[in-house]
Design an enzyme around this catalytic site. Structure first.
Site, short mmCIF file in Angstrom:
data_model
loop_
_atom_site.label_atom_id
_atom_site.label_comp_id
_atom_site.label_asym_id
_atom_site.label_seq_id
_atom_site.Cartn_x
_atom_site.Cartn_y
_atom_site.Cartn_z
N ASP A 30 0.85 -1.19 0.00
CA ASP A 30 0.00 0.00 0.00
C ASP A 30 0.89 1.24 0.00
O ASP A 30 2.03 1.19 0.49
CB ASP A 30 -0.91 0.00 1.23
CG ASP A 30 -2.18 0.83 1.00
OD1 ASP A 30 -3.26 0.23 0.83
OD2 ASP A 30 -2.08 2.08 0.97
N CYS A 260 -20.36 -0.07 -1.03
CA CYS A 260 -20.51 -0.86 -2.26
C CYS A 260 -21.82 -0.63 -2.99
O CYS A 260 -21.81 -0.17 -4.14
CB CYS A 260 -20.35 -2.34 -1.92
SG CYS A 260 -18.78 -2.68 -1.12
C1 UGA Z 1 -22.02 -6.01 -0.32
C2 UGA Z 1 -22.34 -7.39 -0.93
O1 UGA Z 1 -23.30 -8.06 -0.12
C3 UGA Z 1 -21.08 -8.24 -1.06
O2 UGA Z 1 -21.38 -9.46 -1.71
C4 UGA Z 1 -20.05 -7.47 -1.90
O3 UGA Z 1 -18.83 -8.19 -2.01
C5 UGA Z 1 -19.77 -6.13 -1.23
O4 UGA Z 1 -21.02 -5.38 -1.12
C6 UGA Z 1 -18.79 -5.39 -2.09
O5 UGA Z 1 -19.13 -5.08 -3.24
O6 UGA Z 1 -17.62 -5.22 -1.68
P1 UGA Z 1 -21.56 -5.07 2.15
O7 UGA Z 1 -21.77 -3.72 1.53
O8 UGA Z 1 -20.36 -5.30 2.98
O9 UGA Z 1 -21.54 -6.21 1.01
O10 UGA Z 1 -22.81 -5.37 3.09
P2 UGA Z 1 -24.24 -6.08 2.91
O11 UGA Z 1 -24.37 -7.13 3.93
O12 UGA Z 1 -24.51 -6.48 1.52
O13 UGA Z 1 -25.26 -4.88 3.32
C7 UGA Z 1 -25.36 -3.71 2.52
C8 UGA Z 1 -26.45 -2.80 3.08
O14 UGA Z 1 -27.75 -3.37 2.87
C9 UGA Z 1 -26.34 -2.56 4.58
O15 UGA Z 1 -26.62 -1.20 4.86
C10 UGA Z 1 -27.43 -3.44 5.17
O16 UGA Z 1 -27.93 -2.98 6.41
C11 UGA Z 1 -28.49 -3.35 4.08
N1 UGA Z 1 -29.44 -4.49 4.06
C12 UGA Z 1 -29.00 -5.74 3.82
C13 UGA Z 1 -30.80 -4.25 4.27
O17 UGA Z 1 -31.25 -3.10 4.49
N2 UGA Z 1 -31.68 -5.31 4.23
C14 UGA Z 1 -31.25 -6.57 4.00
O18 UGA Z 1 -32.11 -7.49 3.96
C15 UGA Z 1 -29.89 -6.80 3.79
#
Ligand code: UGA
Length: 430
Positions: A30, A260
């Site tokens: 990095d 993301c």
């Molecule tokens: C997301 C994807 O799920 C991963 O597969 C991907 O690798 C990652 O982006 C990326 O592109 O690096 P992440 O952003 O870490 O992962 O978290 P998530 O668990 O997907 O949640 C994203 C958002 O959606 C959070 O704010 C969460 O609270 C919200 N969410 C999730 C909801 O409001 N309802 C749900 O049912 C699920």
């Protein structure tokens, strides 16, 4: 194999540690020497369950080391993973300047065949650009291949997701590079698919956009359920049992955040725009998400009246549980809206820290939820940290000024709270 991972951020650090765990020799690189110093000391500079133990373990075994020396890193490793950030530009397109810099460095310092594996989330066609940037900066005519190998790990579950992925996607048009990647992932039992680099890049955007779409769909439906006096949780459960739909990402709430989904949906929309294809469903996904926390606050206003001078406790700051990441967190949008309305705000988060600019505006962070809730008119749930479920809600109620709980994540047991005399309101869930 000797692997260089460029970019010691979230994805890069996890990727490096997982390859160390799979038996490879890894160098994490990095440009930020503070990150490198911290990682070399065995200190993870961000919160992610389980990762620091793995870091200490593999540092001790000398399976991984971290460095800022780009030239040495490229000289000594033939497999190079790119895991640098691709933040959004003003117009929603992805900023590829870090990727371009890495490609230039590789061109400049390469000393033999290299396989360059892109794990950063990048617009469709970037693999070709990376190859061009390398060729343009190559000092000697060494051969190389560029492969797209998107990452699907979630923050808060990074280790599990990276060690046990649902699939490995290898976007490659070179047999030599494909066999190296297959060898790298040979201990994984999930399906490994080999496709073109462009298809691999599209899969990453399509996956995140589809998940974001599920969330916006259920959130918009929750608004209708509020009007019809239907519990959205039952609807999510009922439709989720259909294997074609699946139970995940159907939790209604204040909307999705993080580094993301918002960025990637915007980037895919931008690609659609550039190629004269209107991705109208995704436009609506964004629109619903941007208004969901406002809908939540409007519902609170309908019960409490104006929020001016109301004392509000906000539980949860991070964009999701098990992380200290505040990027695009709906909780921060809620705070800004409450501040604009002159509410008095107290906050709690088990891990995440309130940003200084918000502290300066009079918002106070407390170390315990109980303390945060004292003498407030209402509690708002911003993040579904599981520990909020286990609180002594009966006791909390006795110290509140008025017993309102607005659950922006539909995470609490509504019936239990009501038994204790709390007035509960979720999103599409009472
Ligand atoms: C997301 C994807 O799920 C991963 O597969 C991907 O690798 C990652 O982006 C990326 O592109 O690096 P992440 O952003 O870490 O992962 O978290 P998530 O668990 O997907 O949640 C994203 C958002 O959606 C959070 O704010 C969460 O609270 C919200 N969410 C999730 C909801 O409001 N309802 C749900 O049912 C699920």
């Amino acid at each position: 194999m000797n692997i260089l991972v460029i970019g010691a951020g979230y994805v890069g650090t996890t990727t490096g540690l997982v390859f160390a765990e799979l038996g490879h020799k890894v160098t994490g690189l990095d440009i930020d020497s503070r990150k490198i110093d911290s990682l070399n000391k065995g200190e993870l500079y961000f919160y992610e369950p389980g990762l620091e133990d793995l870091l200490i373990n593999h540092l001790e075994k000398r399976n991984i080391t971290f460095s800022t020396n780009v030239e040495k890193g490229i000289h000594e490793n033939d497999v190079i993973f790119i895991c640098v950030g691709t933040p959004s530009n003003e117009d929603g397109s992805a900023n590829l300047s870090y990727i371009e810099q890495v490609a230039r460095d590789i061109g400049h310092y390469m000393n033999g065949y290299k396989v360059i594996v892109d794990k950063s989330t990048v617009p469709i066609g970037t693999s070709e650009k990376v190859a061009q940037w390398i060729i343009k900066n190559r000092l000697e005519n060494h051969p190389f291949d560029v492969v797209s190998n998107p990452e699907f790990l979630r923050e808060g579950n990074a280790l599990h997701d990276a060690l046990y992925p649902d699939r490995v996607v290898i976007g490659s048009s070179s047999e030599r590079a494909t066999s190296i990647l297959k060898e790298l992932y040979k201990s994984m039992t999930c399906p490994v698919i080999v496709i073109t680099p462009r298809s691999a890049e599209m899969i990453k955007y399509a996956a995140n956009s589809f998940l974001a779409m599920k969330i916006s769909f259920i959130n918009e439906l929750a608004r209708l359920c509020d009007k019809l006096n239907i519990n959205i949780q039952n609807i999510s459960h009922g439709i989720g049992l259909d294997k074609r739909i699946g139970p995940n990402f159907l939790q209604a709430g204040v909307g999705y955040g993080g580094s993301c989904f918002p960025k990637d949906v915007d980037a895919l929309l931008d690609t659609g725009f550039k190629y004269d294809t209107n991705l109208s469903i995704l436009e609506k996904v964004v629109k619903v998400n941007k208004t969901q926390y406002l809908y939540f606050l409007e519902r609170a206003r309908q019960t409490l009246g104006s929020l001016k001078q109301k004392r509000i406790a906000l539980f949860g700051l991070s964009f999701k549980p098990q992380t200290d990441d505040l990027r695009e967190s709906p909780a921060l949008y809620i705070i800004n809206e409450l501040l604009a309305e002159n509410a008095v705000i107290k906050v709690h988060d088990p891990i995440a820290k309130l940003p200084l600019d918000i502290q300066m505006q009079g918002v106070v962070q407390y170390t315990s939820p109980e303390e945060t809730a004292k003498q407030v008119d209402a509690i708002l749930i911003g993040t579904d940290w599981p520990q909020y479920k286990e609180l002594d809600w009966k006791e909390i109620k006795t110290n509140m000024r008025t017993p309102y709980v607005f659950d922006g994540r539909n995470m609490l047991d509504a019936n239990k709270l009501k038994e204790f005399g709390l007035i509960y309101q979720g999103i599409g869930y009472k």
